[in-house]
Design an enzyme around this catalytic site. Structure first.
Site, PDB file in Angstrom:
ATOM      1  N   GLY A  43      54.154 -13.011  -1.768  1.00 39.15           N
ATOM      2  CA  GLY A  43      54.637 -14.584  -1.813  1.00 39.15           C
ATOM      3  C   GLY A  43      53.920 -15.360  -0.612  1.00 39.15           C
ATOM      4  O   GLY A  43      53.476 -16.699  -1.031  1.00 39.15           O
ATOM      5  N   LYS A  72      56.618  -7.541   7.030  1.00 37.28           N
ATOM      6  CA  LYS A  72      57.648  -6.503   6.521  1.00 37.28           C
ATOM      7  C   LYS A  72      56.715  -5.225   7.034  1.00 37.28           C
ATOM      8  O   LYS A  72      56.522  -4.494   5.886  1.00 37.28           O
ATOM      9  CB  LYS A  72      57.695  -6.651   5.181  1.00 37.28           C
ATOM     10  CG  LYS A  72      58.597  -8.092   4.747  1.00 37.28           C
ATOM     11  CD  LYS A  72      58.539  -8.197   3.252  1.00 37.28           C
ATOM     12  CE  LYS A  72      59.039  -9.352   2.825  1.00 37.28           C
ATOM     13  NZ  LYS A  72      58.587  -9.459   1.470  1.00 37.28           N
TER      14      LYS A  72
HETATM   15  P1  ADP Z   1      53.958 -11.408   1.740  1.00 36.38           P
HETATM   16  O1  ADP Z   1      55.076 -12.386   1.454  1.00 36.38           O
HETATM   17  O2  ADP Z   1      52.615 -11.850   1.410  1.00 36.38           O
HETATM   18  O3  ADP Z   1      54.169  -9.936   1.262  1.00 36.38           O
HETATM   19  P2  ADP Z   1      55.215 -11.010   4.415  1.00 36.38           P
HETATM   20  O4  ADP Z   1      56.335 -11.402   4.032  1.00 36.38           O
HETATM   21  O5  ADP Z   1      55.029  -9.484   4.821  1.00 36.38           O
HETATM   22  O6  ADP Z   1      53.830 -11.296   3.512  1.00 36.38           O
HETATM   23  O7  ADP Z   1      54.564 -11.633   5.760  1.00 36.38           O
HETATM   24  C1  ADP Z   1      54.534 -13.017   5.844  1.00 36.38           C
HETATM   25  C2  ADP Z   1      55.058 -13.452   7.295  1.00 36.38           C
HETATM   26  O8  ADP Z   1      54.259 -12.731   8.211  1.00 36.38           O
HETATM   27  C3  ADP Z   1      54.527 -14.916   7.561  1.00 36.38           C
HETATM   28  O9  ADP Z   1      55.492 -15.729   7.647  1.00 36.38           O
HETATM   29  C4  ADP Z   1      53.903 -14.801   8.942  1.00 36.38           C
HETATM   30  O10 ADP Z   1      54.009 -15.832   9.625  1.00 36.38           O
HETATM   31  C5  ADP Z   1      54.375 -13.453   9.265  1.00 36.38           C
HETATM   32  N1  ADP Z   1      53.335 -12.756  10.532  1.00 36.38           N
HETATM   33  C6  ADP Z   1      52.004 -12.425  10.272  1.00 36.38           C
HETATM   34  N2  ADP Z   1      51.318 -11.914  11.434  1.00 36.38           N
HETATM   35  C7  ADP Z   1      52.643 -11.895  12.248  1.00 36.38           C
HETATM   36  C8  ADP Z   1      52.676 -11.446  13.760  1.00 36.38           C
HETATM   37  N3  ADP Z   1      51.801 -11.011  14.503  1.00 36.38           N
HETATM   38  N4  ADP Z   1      53.972 -11.411  14.257  1.00 36.38           N
HETATM   39  C9  ADP Z   1      54.849 -11.985  13.526  1.00 36.38           C
HETATM   40  N5  ADP Z   1      54.875 -12.333  12.197  1.00 36.38           N
HETATM   41  C10 ADP Z   1      53.864 -12.407  11.457  1.00 36.38           C
HETATM   42 MG    MG Z   2      57.085 -12.611   2.249  1.00 34.37          MG
END
Ligand code: ADP
Ligand code: MG
Length: 404
Positions: free
Chosen positions: A361, A205
């Site tokens: 999450g 995000k």
């Molecule tokens: P959180 O829920 O911990 O705040 P986010 O929802 O922002 O984290 O991001 C989690 C997602 O980001 C995971 O599903 C992961 O697959 C994705 N992600 C991580 N690195 C990349 C990338 N380089 N390109 C696309 N998606 C990514």
């Molecule tokens: Mg998330």
């Protein structure tokens, strides 16, 4: 429980026999009806158990996913009610509606110390409505089910929603144990954190998370950036990022952050190598990962993890920190080929000599999926958005309403 004494006093000196509405965050990942990570249920259980032990008739309200303001069986909390009962080791009655007859019948059927869970609160358009009157009318219905309110859904306290905000204005209220703990930890991160203080940001995000950097530039010593966010930073430095995640309208923001960090003496660490593939992982094709330098990402590939050199450099930087906050996986950790960066950062956090906090999450799910136990970290926050907004210095409506 913070504020429990004033809630108890407002209810005549005892919670026994009192109907207490508890807003919990039970928004767990589901595969069909199977719960794939019950962390939020386990984190919510102590407050619910404590209220039941005090003799309250506990009515839990929660959401699951993003149904569109109407009942949708795919988002039913029924499997969560079952799991909550197992975690608590006591029966949990399930009301097939959030308000209305099914809910009032379930609540009137409770004896002292009993627990019920109401169906997904987001099956009602009033829950997330931007219209104060519409939200208020729904909050009136929720408030009618209870004598007092306990706010324990940390993952939603940054939302001005009926079951978080409006209902607190209608009932004597208190903060639950989970929200209390989360706020304490966030305070430790913002009020005089032990230094060096490092923040690791990743995930998908991007624009949601760029805002927090603004505030962190004045607070943290090191910002380590990975995940999908990193490509906007690399592109801001004029590098080719191929088909990687990119927020083209945020390039100037990223340039500004890099310039300000330099002036303030804050280090922004970006990966120097990247794990790429020609397509986003899908069930149809086996991943074909390859490692490239961050300044040599081929135009037809996309970055899916930080590379091994970067993972080692990030881990080394974290090894010297005394306070670490981490939000957002370093790569697409759901696929083993792209989980290396996330694993290295998680491992480094478990070795921090000081306070280590994991927020978000997917980040919390990632550390568990990779085999780390919750107690390996100082704290695993149940709320990504809420903790980021707190660190951004924003007011959290669900907290402010409790303090009034
Ligand atoms: P959180 O829920 O911990 O705040 P986010 O929802 O922002 O984290 O991001 C989690 C997602 O980001 C995971 O599903 C992961 O697959 C994705 N992600 C991580 N690195 C990349 C990338 N380089 N390109 C696309 N998606 C990514
Ligand atoms: Mg998330």
């Amino acid at each position: 429980m913070p504020g429990i004494d004033s809630l108890t006093a407002a209810l005549g000196g005892s919670l026994s026999g009192k109907r207490i509405l508890v807003r919990s965050d039970l928004n767990v990942p589901l595969d069909g009806t199977t719960i794939t990570d019950d962390g939020r249920i386990r984190a919510s259980a102590p407050t619910i158990a404590a209220l039941a032990d005090a003799g309250a008739r506990v009515v839990v309200v929660a959401h699951l996913g993003r149904p569109k303001g109407a009942p949708d069986a795919a988002y039913s909390l029924a499997p969560v009610a079952e799991r909550l009962g197992e975690v608590l080791g006591r029966p949990v009655a399930f009301a097939t509606d959030t308000v209305g007859d099914a809910a009032s019948e379930t609540v009137s059927g409770l004896a002292d110390g009993d627990i019920a869970l109401l169906e997904n609160v987001r099956f009602n358009a009033g829950e997330t409505s931007k219209d104060d009157a519409e939200r208020g009318a729904f909050a009136d219905q929720l408030a009618a089910l209870a004598d007092g309110f306990v706010s324990d859904g940390f993952g939603v306290v940054h939302r001005k929603q009926a079951s978080v905000y409006d209902v607190a204005a209608r009932l004597p209220h208190a903060m639950g144990n989970l929200v209390g703990t989360e706020i304490d930890v966030l305070r430790r991160l913002t009020d005089s954190p032990e230094r060096p203080y490092a923040v690791v940001l990743g995930g998908s995000k991007v624009s949601d998370k760029l805002g927090v950097i603004d505030n962190l530039l004045g607070k943290a010593d090191h910002l380590l950036i990975g995940g999908g966010m990193v490509f906007t930073f690399l592109a801001a430095q004029g590098l080719e990022v191929g088909k990687s995640l990119l927020e083209a309208d945020q390039l100037d923001t990223c340039r500004d952050y890099l310039a300000r960090a330099e002036k303030l003496g804050v280090t922004i660490m970006l990966p120097t190598d990247i794990v790429v593939d020609s397509a986003f992982p899908s069930g149809d094709r086996a991943p074909e990962p390859s490692v490239v330098a961050a300044d040599a990402i081929p135009a037809d590939s996309l970055g899916l993890d930080i590379g091994p050199d970067s993972a080692a450099a990030f881990a080394a930087a974290l090894g010297k920190a005394r306070t670490v906050f981490w939000n957002g996986p370093m790569g697409v950790f759901e696929v083993d080929a792209f989980a290396g960066g996330t694993r290295a950062v998680a491992q480094a956090l478990t070795e921090v000599d000081g306070l280590s906090v994991v927020g978000g999450g997917d980040s919390a799910a990632a550390v568990r999926r990779l085999g780390f136990t919750d107690d390996a970290f100082g704290h695993i926050s149940t709320g990504g958005g809420a903790s980021l907004e707190y660190l951004e210095g924003k007011e959290l409506p669900g907290i402010s309403i409790l303090e009034d």
